[in-house]
Design a protein around this motif. Sequence first.
Motif, PDB file in Angstrom:
ATOM      1  N   UNK A 189      60.446  92.066  50.589  1.00 43.77           N
ATOM      2  CA  UNK A 189      59.402  91.279  49.464  1.00 43.77           C
ATOM      3  C   UNK A 189      59.270  92.277  49.295  1.00 43.77           C
ATOM      4  N   UNK A 190      57.375  91.625  49.005  1.00 48.53           N
ATOM      5  CA  UNK A 190      56.124  93.083  48.627  1.00 48.53           C
ATOM      6  C   UNK A 190      56.040  92.586  50.417  1.00 48.53           C
ATOM      7  N   UNK A 191      55.665  93.239  51.224  1.00 45.04           N
ATOM      8  CA  UNK A 191      54.678  95.102  50.647  1.00 45.04           C
ATOM      9  C   UNK A 191      55.401  95.805  51.481  1.00 45.04           C
ATOM     10  N   UNK A 192      57.170  94.857  51.425  1.00 49.50           N
ATOM     11  CA  UNK A 192      58.523  95.722  52.127  1.00 49.50           C
ATOM     12  C   UNK A 192      58.104  96.116  53.429  1.00 49.50           C
ATOM     13  N   UNK A 193      57.077  95.670  54.273  1.00 52.35           N
ATOM     14  CA  UNK A 193      56.754  96.455  55.695  1.00 52.35           C
ATOM     15  C   UNK A 193      57.118  95.360  56.293  1.00 52.35           C
ATOM     16  N   UNK A 194      57.756  94.796  57.654  1.00 54.05           N
ATOM     17  CA  UNK A 194      57.654  94.201  58.504  1.00 54.05           C
ATOM     18  C   UNK A 194      57.069  94.603  59.983  1.00 54.05           C
TER      19      UNK A 194
ATOM     20  N   UNK B 170      49.861  97.618  67.295  1.00 54.89           N
ATOM     21  CA  UNK B 170      50.424  97.893  66.169  1.00 54.89           C
ATOM     22  C   UNK B 170      49.838  97.718  64.947  1.00 54.89           C
ATOM     23  N   UNK B 171      49.677  98.236  63.801  1.00 53.00           N
ATOM     24  CA  UNK B 171      49.105  97.687  61.946  1.00 53.00           C
ATOM     25  C   UNK B 171      49.230  98.501  61.533  1.00 53.00           C
ATOM     26  N   UNK B 172      49.538  98.136  60.235  1.00 54.27           N
ATOM     27  CA  UNK B 172      49.038  99.174  58.783  1.00 54.27           C
ATOM     28  C   UNK B 172      48.756  98.596  57.619  1.00 54.27           C
ATOM     29  N   UNK B 173      48.011  99.208  56.668  1.00 51.43           N
ATOM     30  CA  UNK B 173      47.219  98.908  55.673  1.00 51.43           C
ATOM     31  C   UNK B 173      48.529  99.847  54.684  1.00 51.43           C
ATOM     32  N   UNK B 174      48.890  98.819  53.595  1.00 50.94           N
ATOM     33  CA  UNK B 174      50.197  99.077  52.618  1.00 50.94           C
ATOM     34  C   UNK B 174      49.615  98.268  50.988  1.00 50.94           C
TER      35      UNK B 174
ATOM     36  N   UNK C 219      61.347  99.478  54.284  1.00 46.51           N
ATOM     37  CA  UNK C 219      62.493  98.970  53.231  1.00 46.51           C
ATOM     38  C   UNK C 219      62.122 100.546  52.653  1.00 46.51           C
ATOM     39  N   UNK C 220      63.320 101.208  53.059  1.00 46.56           N
ATOM     40  CA  UNK C 220      62.869 102.579  52.333  1.00 46.56           C
ATOM     41  C   UNK C 220      63.758 102.795  51.618  1.00 46.56           C
TER      42      UNK C 220
END
Length: 383
Positions: A263-268, A237-241, A287-288
């Motif tokens: 901290x940025x990108x607020x996704x882990x 699993x992964x993502x672009x932010x 992080x909503x």
Amino acid sequence: MNLTAGGNCPVPTGELTIRVRTSVEADISAYRLGTNGKVSGDSDMIFYGQRACSDGAVRLISDGVNTVYSVNLSKISPAVDKIAFACTCNPGQTVSSLGQIGIQVEQFNSSLVSCNVDMSGRTEAALILGELYRRNHEWKFRFVSQGFNGGLKPLAEHFGVEVDDDQGQTPPVSTPPPKPISLSKISLTKNNPTISLTKRSDYGLIKINLNWNQRTNNNGMFGGIFGSGGGAIDLDLGCFVRLKNGDQHVIQAIGERFGDLDYQPYVKLLADDRTGSSTDGEWMHINGRRWSEIDEILVFAFIYDGVPNWSETDGVVTIHVPNEPPVETRLTEGGRSKGMCGIARLINKDGVICAERINRYFSGHRDLDGAFGWGFRWVAGSK
């Protein structure tokens, strides 16, 4: 061992796998029941909207046409007399529309019990398939195959679950305790590819789960009915932010780019499951509370190891947002030549989370990037 309806046999105490396979997608639910045949609370129902009971002894690992439950009998409370497994279909359908149905008990990737449901003349909307039950301080499995008139809601109420009557609607943010369990689920499909969630200043902790099945060469009943896959597949699993300030990030296990929540990108990214046999699969958190600073998240999965064959992975991605129904999409349309899937986009539209199904397949990161115009520079990497 093959059982006919009504038959039973002993099973070992310990961790078991309960596998239900259907020809088309169905909802399989599990219920922890006391001696009165009822649940002690809503947490005793385990299904797509509540994937584990309170102590984690019963967990829904994957669903769809190949539903897998993990049951650790050594952790089951003495107050629980049995664990029932049931099958329901979509409104307006009967179980005969599901084609073939089989339930299997496994341990250590080996089949212990196989049961094939006789589908001739079935007109019910639900089936109680089988149950694990205590007898003289030991555990047994009974093949029930009992029809039930009504869908998931009346079936749940039959077992004593308090169900929210407002089905298909977004559950209210504040509900007096105890809050009835919600059976709502949103599936992003070709015909229903987008959903906009309720606008909030704080979405809380958003959780994205990727789950799939480890393929093993079992020689049980299901091998003949449904076929069997090859070895284990490593699905990542992964993502672009993209943030509102223009910064862009890649989150994935390759290169150990796990991200950060505060901290940025607020996704882990929380874990990397090499086999697909993990109880929880892979999780990514957002992080909503910082959603206002995020412009877009493109969620993807890729087959790091194994032959690309998405229809054999039974892959499903589920997005969990507090106080919203789970949003899911399935990774079953790709062929055998492309190892990467662009799954979904979460887009910030005036502060609202808009989820958009993609389900497009690519040869790799660079092709996915090019299709959506992110503009990253790609080099070879490894975990």
